[in-house]
Structure formats: C-alpha cells, structure tokens
Enzyme design. Structure first.
Site: not given
Length: 276
Positions: A68, A108, A115, A117, A133, A171, A216
């Site tokens: 991404f 995704s 991320c 699915t 999960a 992640h 930033t």
C-alpha cells in the site's frame, strides 16, 4: 453477489468459552445491515494465547503479499461486526463505494492500516466482508470499532499505480495513544505516545503510517515516549484521525527500512563487510 469459499479466520474454541453474549453475523447469501453490537467486555475474550507444543525447528518467513502507499482512498463505515452463526469466525462488514469498483474475492484492503482479505462482497449494497483473527484484534485498534465507526480504506497498489506516499505493508507494528490534539491555524498538531519498541524506529522527518495514513514525523520526544505530526486542512477531511479523541488508539506501522537496518546491524552484517 460473489461468495468466497473461505469461512473467515478461525477463532480457537478456548477463546470463546464465555458467558458473554456475542452478536452473530447472518449467513444468508447476501450481506445485510443488521443492528449488531459488540458487548463492552469483548476485549476480555482475546487474551494473549500461547500455541501448544511449539516446534523449535519450524521457521516461518514473512512474505509481502500486498503493498500500500498510505494514501487513503476513502473513509468507509462499519455496518456490522461480530461472530457468525458457527461461532468460529469474527467478521466485519464495511460500506465502501470507492474500493468496491474493481474488487475481487481474496483482494487485500487496508482497514485503518491493517491488511485484511475480502471474503465476500455485494456490489449492489456497496459492502464487503473481512475476517478478523484474535491476534489482529489484540495487536491493533480495530478492537475499538463498533457499528457506525468510520475507517480508512485503501486497496493494494498495482504495478501501474503512482506511489504518492511510502511503502506500507499493512502489517501493524503496534498501537499508539493520542495524547494531544492542538490546532494551529487550519492545521492540526497531533502527539501520539507509543512503546519504546516502536519509538526506536521513528525518526524526525521520517515516514510513519498512522491508521494507514502515510505521514511525516515532525519531532520525537524520547523522554515522553511520544512523537508528533501535523495534518493540513485537506488531510483532516479525508482521514479518520481527526475524528478520534484524546486517549483513543491508532494503528502504527513504522518504515520497513528502519527494521531492515536494525536486523543487519544485529546480525553483524556491517562488521563482516568491513572485514573483507
């Protein structure tokens, strides 16, 4: 509507043995906008879990399956979330007109920088479903979401996509807590406190993804275990961060380059190069 063959992410039966009544998602062949609500004690279900009988000789290599940019495409709205009728899958349905334009099963999508699915989608209702999960709920701020919550959404980039932000994997490294929000003109200063394990990878003028938004870093306050950044007026209107309150959590993903550098230094790679 297309239906995936996946059942979502399975949740261990030991984690759902509780007297708390948890909402269950409908299993009809279409997505419905029902009035499901999470119980306030839901986070207690997702306690840290240690896998049984670990195998020391088994190694897992993390693979980058999606990438991404941290440029949020739209803010979607959570329509419902909870366990399905089987009690094994914890799912979330999100209303999102833009990201569904070319969606496919298994795609995704970054939801607040996480991320996830696509397991089902309905092009007429402009909704898609993802599975969550237990580890995802423990490690991210998604556990704080409820029906009606607004979330940042971004589809995975294609080879032809213009890179407007920085490389974001989706992640999440951990969460931070908003400790101050101070306006200056039409801009907004935001300070976030996080753990030393994450803060060590954050540097002034470096990249960071906050709830999936490429930003930033302005300053790092080591003694306070904080860092800050500024949102211009345009960005404030396009992302969810300004809608949050002091004390709420945000998902953080640090620049992957910093983690690679630490890994190389810790393995003695630099010393081996010098000795050649």
């Amino acid at each position: 509507m297309a239906i995936s063959s996946f059942a979502g992410v399975s949740i261990s039966k030991t984690l759902i043995k509780t007297s708390i009544s948890i909402p269950r998602l409908p299993t009809q062949n279409h997505l419905r906008s029902t009035n499901l609500k999470l119980k306030p004690h839901l986070p207690l279900i997702f306690q840290p879990h240690t896998p049984k009988s670990p195998t020391p000789t088994t190694y897992h290599r993390t693979q980058i399956k999606s990438l991404f940019t941290g440029i949020v495409e739209e803010m979607g709205q959570v329509r419902q979330l909870g366990f399905d009728e089987s009690g094994q899958s914890f799912d979330m349905i999100i209303h999102s007109p833009t990201v569904l334009q070319d969606v496919n099963l298994g795609d995704s999508i970054a939801v607040n920088g996480t991320c996830l699915t696509v397991t089902e989608f309905d092009s007429q209702r402009l909704e898609f479903k993802v599975g969550l999960a237990p580890e995802t709920l423990r490690k991210t701020s998604l556990i704080e979401l409820e029906k009606g919550s607004v979330v940042n959404l971004e589809r995975a980039v294609k080879p032809s996509t213009r890179m407007g932000g920085h490389f974001v994997q989706g992640h999440v490294d951990g969460t931070g807590e908003i400790v101050s929000m101070v306006p200056e003109g039409d801009s907004l200063w935001i300070k976030v406190k996080t753990s030393p394990e994450i803060l060590k990878f954050i540097v002034p003028k470096g990249f960071i993804a906050v709830d999936g938004t490429s930003l930033t870093v302005v300053k790092v306050f080591d003694e306070e275990e904080c860092f800050n950044f500024m949102l211009v007026e345009y960005t404030q209107q396009k992302v969810v961060i300004p809608t949050k309150k002091i004390g709420q959590k945000v998902n953080l993903e640090v620049d992957i380059l910093g983690k690679y550098v630490e890994r190389l230094l810790s393995t003695g790679f630099v010393d081996s190069i010098r000795s050649r």
